[in-house]
Motif scaffolding. Structure first.
Motif, PDB file in Angstrom:
ATOM      1  N   TRP A 188       0.847  -1.189   0.000  1.00  0.00           N
ATOM      2  CA  TRP A 188       0.000   0.000   0.000  1.00  0.00           C
ATOM      3  C   TRP A 188       0.880   1.236   0.000  1.00  0.00           C
ATOM      4  O   TRP A 188       1.938   1.262   0.628  1.00  0.00           O
ATOM      5  CB  TRP A 188      -0.866   0.026   1.259  1.00  0.00           C
ATOM      6  N   ILE A 190       0.445   5.699   0.220  1.00  0.00           N
ATOM      7  CA  ILE A 190      -0.381   6.896   0.293  1.00  0.00           C
ATOM      8  C   ILE A 190       0.534   8.118   0.291  1.00  0.00           C
ATOM      9  O   ILE A 190       1.575   8.131   0.960  1.00  0.00           O
ATOM     10  CB  ILE A 190      -1.284   6.906   1.548  1.00  0.00           C
ATOM     11  N   ILE A 192       0.708  12.080   1.274  1.00  0.00           N
ATOM     12  CA  ILE A 192      -0.033  12.886   2.240  1.00  0.00           C
ATOM     13  C   ILE A 192       0.886  13.983   2.781  1.00  0.00           C
ATOM     14  O   ILE A 192       2.111  13.918   2.615  1.00  0.00           O
ATOM     15  CB  ILE A 192      -0.562  11.979   3.387  1.00  0.00           C
ATOM     16  N   TYR A 222       5.352  10.088   1.692  1.00  0.00           N
ATOM     17  CA  TYR A 222       4.520   8.940   1.341  1.00  0.00           C
ATOM     18  C   TYR A 222       4.719   7.879   2.411  1.00  0.00           C
ATOM     19  O   TYR A 222       5.790   7.768   3.006  1.00  0.00           O
ATOM     20  CB  TYR A 222       4.813   8.411  -0.062  1.00  0.00           C
ATOM     21  N   GLU A 238     -11.572   3.638  -5.158  1.00  0.00           N
ATOM     22  CA  GLU A 238     -10.938   4.614  -4.279  1.00  0.00           C
ATOM     23  C   GLU A 238     -11.516   4.569  -2.864  1.00  0.00           C
ATOM     24  O   GLU A 238     -10.786   4.709  -1.884  1.00  0.00           O
ATOM     25  CB  GLU A 238     -11.080   6.014  -4.876  1.00  0.00           C
ATOM     26  N   PHE A 242      -9.380   3.621   0.577  1.00  0.00           N
ATOM     27  CA  PHE A 242      -9.314   4.523   1.732  1.00  0.00           C
ATOM     28  C   PHE A 242      -9.750   3.817   3.015  1.00  0.00           C
ATOM     29  O   PHE A 242      -9.040   3.833   4.030  1.00  0.00           O
ATOM     30  CB  PHE A 242     -10.193   5.749   1.467  1.00  0.00           C
ATOM     31  N   MET A 263      -5.593  11.286   7.248  1.00  0.00           N
ATOM     32  CA  MET A 263      -5.759  10.975   5.828  1.00  0.00           C
ATOM     33  C   MET A 263      -7.180  11.306   5.372  1.00  0.00           C
ATOM     34  O   MET A 263      -8.137  11.196   6.135  1.00  0.00           O
ATOM     35  CB  MET A 263      -5.418   9.507   5.557  1.00  0.00           C
ATOM     36  N   ASP A 267      -6.322  12.211  -0.686  1.00  0.00           N
ATOM     37  CA  ASP A 267      -4.932  11.732  -0.741  1.00  0.00           C
ATOM     38  C   ASP A 267      -4.820  10.548  -1.690  1.00  0.00           C
ATOM     39  O   ASP A 267      -5.680   9.666  -1.710  1.00  0.00           O
ATOM     40  CB  ASP A 267      -4.460  11.328   0.661  1.00  0.00           C
ATOM     41  N   TRP A 268      -3.730  10.515  -2.457  1.00  0.00           N
ATOM     42  CA  TRP A 268      -3.521   9.449  -3.449  1.00  0.00           C
ATOM     43  C   TRP A 268      -3.175   8.154  -2.731  1.00  0.00           C
ATOM     44  O   TRP A 268      -2.229   8.109  -1.932  1.00  0.00           O
ATOM     45  CB  TRP A 268      -2.404   9.857  -4.404  1.00  0.00           C
ATOM     46  N   ILE A 269      -3.937   7.087  -2.991  1.00  0.00           N
ATOM     47  CA  ILE A 269      -3.705   5.778  -2.379  1.00  0.00           C
ATOM     48  C   ILE A 269      -3.621   4.729  -3.485  1.00  0.00           C
ATOM     49  O   ILE A 269      -4.406   4.755  -4.448  1.00  0.00           O
ATOM     50  CB  ILE A 269      -4.835   5.404  -1.396  1.00  0.00           C
TER      51      ILE A 269
END
Length: 379
Positions: A188, A190, A192, A222, A238, A242, A263, A267-269
């Protein structure tokens, strides 16, 4: 910096415009080779969060003349701190400066790193053709006949396959090789805002799902987390990404807990299963040669996949410059790279296995320190 010129080849095709491909194209062009670079993506994009850049990787980028740009647009730190998952500090990894003036470690957003490398490719006036791959490769005397996916053909003195773990060049010219093998873990990521007070890279160990945080810019980090991978019929959307990642962080303290609590859905995950392989030799067939994930794909446990690809591109150019015999140069390139890449891959996979077995975090820390110490040695 003056580079020793390459006399054994005049032209080269580099297939793959990622980190390894660009490092190779830059290294060859700086030594006088007329390089063509192609990439299957018509927009030459890169996806992803940040990337950890260890001291050895920074050393390789210094060889490419890109260290200052990375320092300016990334984040440089002096250490990596290890915590138990609840936020209890365990120890700081010994990450000595391995060359004068070289930072110990750092991070940068992957798209920013690609932009820096792309700018250097353009500065060297390397022709780049996009939306293109190779459909056929045939070794000929003193060269390789290439048929491209648009139907055009050309002969090159050397073809370099740096076209990812799913390498088309490998499939066409290396029948003794196979795909990367799943390791049983997924990763994973993310991107942020940086937690207040974070001043070093951080690892959180002792949990079934270890994670870590890398600063990539003055105000951005990240976080990665490794979990057992389970096959499923569809990708997570998405919202599921999350909710699942937030739940996976439930037990964590420290800055990992801060990320859980702060988060947002903006935020890109990302999540992807991990695979690795060290392809058997030979890594070259006639005047076709592989590097990067095409031949030494690793997992992120040592943060060394990009560094290994950059090193391989540099070493390939060095060996070609040091020998008038192309085959001897390719053999020397393989010999310089094989054991170093094997160490990275085997250690990374072993660390992942330890994590899946819920092993002692102190053993985990010891394995990381030992591997990073070996990587500090010259390549």
């Amino acid at each position: 910096m003056t580079r020793e010129s390459i006399s054994s080849i005049a032209t080269a095709l580099v297939v793959g415009g990622g980190i390894g491909g660009m490092a190779t194209a830059i290294s060859l062009a700086e030594r006088g080779v007329a390089v063509d670079l192609i990439d299957i993506d018509p927009e030459w994009r890169v996806y992803g969060a940040g990337i950890t850049i260890t001291g050895p990787t920074l050393r390789a980028y210094r060889r490419l003349g890109l260290l200052d740009a990375i320092k300016a647009e990334g984040a440089i730190t002096s250490k990596t701190r290890l915590f138990r998952f609840d936020g209890t500090h365990m120890l700081d990894l010994d990450e000595p400066v391995i060359e004068e003036g070289l930072p110990a470690t750092g991070g940068i957003m992957r798209p920013v790193l690609h932009r820096i490398m792309q700018a250097r490719v353009r500065e060297l006036a390397i022709p780049v053709r996009l939306g293109l791959t190779v459909n056929a490769l045939e070794n000929a005397e003193q060269g390789v006949d290439v048929r491209f996916s648009d139907g055009t053909e050309r002969r090159y003195d050397l073809v370099v396959g740096a076209d990812s773990v799913f390498s088309r060049v490998r499939d066409l010219a290396f029948p003794h090789m196979g795909p990367a093998q799943p390791t049983g873990q997924g990763c994973w990521r993310i991107s942020i805002a940086k937690p207040p007070g974070l001043d070093a890279g951080e690892f959180f160990l002792g949990h079934a799902n270890p994670c870590g945080i890398t600063a990539c810019a003055p105000d951005t980090v990240y976080m990665w987390m490794l979990t057992p991978h389970e096959e499923r019929e569809s990708h997570m959307d998405e919202e599921e990404l999350f909710v699942t990642l937030k739940s996976l962080l439930a037990d964590f303290g420290g800055n990992a807990g801060w990320i859980r609590d702060n988060m947002t859905r903006e935020d890109w995950i990302n999540y992807r299963p991990l695979a690795a392989v060290l392809q058997p030799g030979d890594w070259f067939n006639g005047r076709i040669v592989l590097l990067g994930d095409a031949v030494h794909a690793t997992t992120p446990h040592l943060a060394s996949g990009a560094g290994m690809a950059v090193e391989s591109g540099i070493v390939l150019a060095e060996e070609l410059a040091g020998s008038g015999d192309v085959r001897a140069a390719l053999q020397a390139y393989q010999e310089r790279r094989f054991d170093r890449c094997r160490d990275v891959i085997e250690t990374s996979v072993a660390v992942g296995k330890l994590q899946l077995e819920h092993g002692d975090p102190k053993v985990h820390a010891h394995m990381l320190e030992g591997a990073l110490s070996r990587l500090n040695q010259p390549f």
